[in-house]
Design a protein around this motif. Structure first.
Motif, short mmCIF file in Angstrom:
data_model
loop_
_atom_site.label_atom_id
_atom_site.label_comp_id
_atom_site.label_asym_id
_atom_site.label_seq_id
_atom_site.Cartn_x
_atom_site.Cartn_y
_atom_site.Cartn_z
N ILE A 124 20.11 -26.17 3.99
CA ILE A 124 19.09 -25.52 4.79
C ILE A 124 18.74 -24.20 4.13
N ARG A 125 17.45 -23.93 4.03
CA ARG A 125 17.00 -22.65 3.51
C ARG A 125 15.87 -22.15 4.38
N VAL A 126 15.56 -20.90 4.24
CA VAL A 126 14.48 -20.30 5.02
C VAL A 126 13.34 -19.98 4.07
N LYS A 127 12.18 -20.49 4.41
CA LYS A 127 10.97 -20.22 3.63
C LYS A 127 10.23 -19.08 4.32
N ILE A 128 9.91 -18.05 3.57
CA ILE A 128 9.22 -16.89 4.11
C ILE A 128 7.81 -16.85 3.51
N GLU A 129 6.83 -16.81 4.40
CA GLU A 129 5.44 -16.76 3.96
C GLU A 129 4.69 -15.71 4.76
N LEU A 130 3.64 -15.21 4.16
CA LEU A 130 2.74 -14.30 4.85
C LEU A 130 1.55 -15.14 5.32
N LYS A 131 1.29 -15.10 6.62
CA LYS A 131 0.22 -15.93 7.17
C LYS A 131 -0.80 -15.07 7.91
N GLU A 132 -2.00 -15.62 8.01
CA GLU A 132 -3.03 -15.00 8.82
C GLU A 132 -2.79 -15.38 10.28
N GLU A 133 -3.48 -14.72 11.18
CA GLU A 133 -3.28 -14.95 12.61
C GLU A 133 -3.53 -16.42 12.99
N ASN A 134 -4.45 -17.09 12.30
CA ASN A 134 -4.77 -18.48 12.62
C ASN A 134 -3.76 -19.47 12.03
N GLY A 135 -2.73 -18.98 11.34
CA GLY A 135 -1.69 -19.84 10.79
C GLY A 135 -1.88 -20.23 9.34
N SER A 136 -3.03 -19.90 8.76
CA SER A 136 -3.22 -20.25 7.36
C SER A 136 -2.45 -19.28 6.46
N ILE A 137 -1.97 -19.81 5.36
CA ILE A 137 -1.17 -19.01 4.42
C ILE A 137 -2.07 -17.98 3.75
N PHE A 138 -1.55 -16.75 3.66
CA PHE A 138 -2.27 -15.69 2.97
C PHE A 138 -1.82 -15.73 1.51
N TYR A 139 -2.65 -16.33 0.68
CA TYR A 139 -2.31 -16.49 -0.74
C TYR A 139 -2.59 -15.20 -1.51
N ALA A 140 -1.76 -14.93 -2.48
CA ALA A 140 -1.92 -13.83 -3.42
C ALA A 140 -2.02 -12.45 -2.76
N PRO A 141 -1.07 -12.11 -1.86
CA PRO A 141 -1.08 -10.73 -1.33
C PRO A 141 -0.74 -9.75 -2.45
N ASN A 142 -1.21 -8.52 -2.31
CA ASN A 142 -0.92 -7.53 -3.35
C ASN A 142 0.56 -7.13 -3.31
N GLN A 143 1.00 -6.46 -4.34
CA GLN A 143 2.42 -6.10 -4.48
C GLN A 143 2.88 -5.18 -3.35
N SER A 144 2.03 -4.28 -2.92
CA SER A 144 2.39 -3.37 -1.84
C SER A 144 2.70 -4.13 -0.55
N LEU A 145 1.89 -5.14 -0.26
CA LEU A 145 2.11 -5.94 0.95
C LEU A 145 3.39 -6.76 0.83
N LEU A 146 3.63 -7.36 -0.33
CA LEU A 146 4.86 -8.12 -0.53
C LEU A 146 6.10 -7.23 -0.43
N THR A 147 6.03 -6.07 -1.04
CA THR A 147 7.17 -5.14 -0.98
C THR A 147 7.44 -4.72 0.45
N SER A 148 6.40 -4.35 1.19
CA SER A 148 6.61 -3.92 2.57
C SER A 148 7.09 -5.08 3.44
N MET A 149 6.69 -6.31 3.13
CA MET A 149 7.19 -7.47 3.86
C MET A 149 8.70 -7.62 3.65
N HIS A 150 9.15 -7.54 2.41
CA HIS A 150 10.58 -7.68 2.13
C HIS A 150 11.39 -6.54 2.73
N ILE A 151 10.87 -5.35 2.66
CA ILE A 151 11.57 -4.20 3.26
C ILE A 151 11.64 -4.37 4.78
N ALA A 152 10.56 -4.84 5.40
CA ALA A 152 10.56 -5.06 6.85
C ALA A 152 11.63 -6.07 7.25
#
Length: 162
Positions: free
Chosen positions: A33-61
């Motif tokens: 079992i593993r956990v998949k972490i994705e950034l999604k929009e409110e409607n559930g679609s995957i947010f592809y290619a977020p910038n580095q700042s957003l990815l970094t803040s996601m991991h820190i959060a």
């Protein structure tokens, strides 16, 4: 974890697009079992290619959410150490992040160089914007000048409490 991580994520990215951090449990072919972490929009679609700042803040959060949950469940606190976590952030986002860290009440060591600037004589100084950062203690570890670039024995550092 999802609720806490998204709450922290929105605080780091105040007045900016964030999307939502989504955790999905995935079984692999060997019943792992593993956990998949994705950034999604409110409607559930995957947010592809977020910038580095957003990815970094996601991991820190996510890290901060884990720390908070641990504190609630076990009443344990672990020190956190970050090396240049804000290098992809703008100045206001960096200040928001540092002030959020201050509120966690964890022992935290953060190594950054973002508030250091040079004056017209090329002397280093701490930008006045650093005064907006909440902190218990802050130190500037500064290389003493002059030094010889190719002779390690000439390198000395001084610790300045800010």
């Amino acid at each position: 974890l999802s609720m806490k991580a998204n709450d922290i994520f929105s605080k780091i990215n105040v007045d900016a697009f964030t999307g939502l951090i989504d955790f999905t449990i995935v079984k692999s072919n060997r019943d792992r079992i593993r956990v998949k972490i994705e950034l999604k929009e409110e409607n559930g679609s995957i947010f592809y290619a977020p910038n580095q700042s957003l990815l970094t803040s996601m991991h820190i959060a996510i890290l901060l959410a884990i720390s908070e949950l641990n504190k609630e469940v076990r009443e344990d606190r672990y020190p956190m150490m970050f090396d240049a976590p804000t290098s992809s952030f703008g100045e206001s986002k960096m200040t928001e992040f540092l002030n959020l860290i201050y509120e966690t009440n964890n022992q935290t060591i953060i190594l950054i160089k973002d508030y250091i600037a040079k004056d017209e004589n090329k002397n280093l100084f701490i930008k006045p914007e650093f005064n907006k950062v909440k902190r218990n203690k802050a130190f500037w570890v500064k290389l003493e000048r002059p030094f010889e670039e190719k002779n390690l024995s000439t390198i000395n550092a001084q610790k300045i409490e800010l």
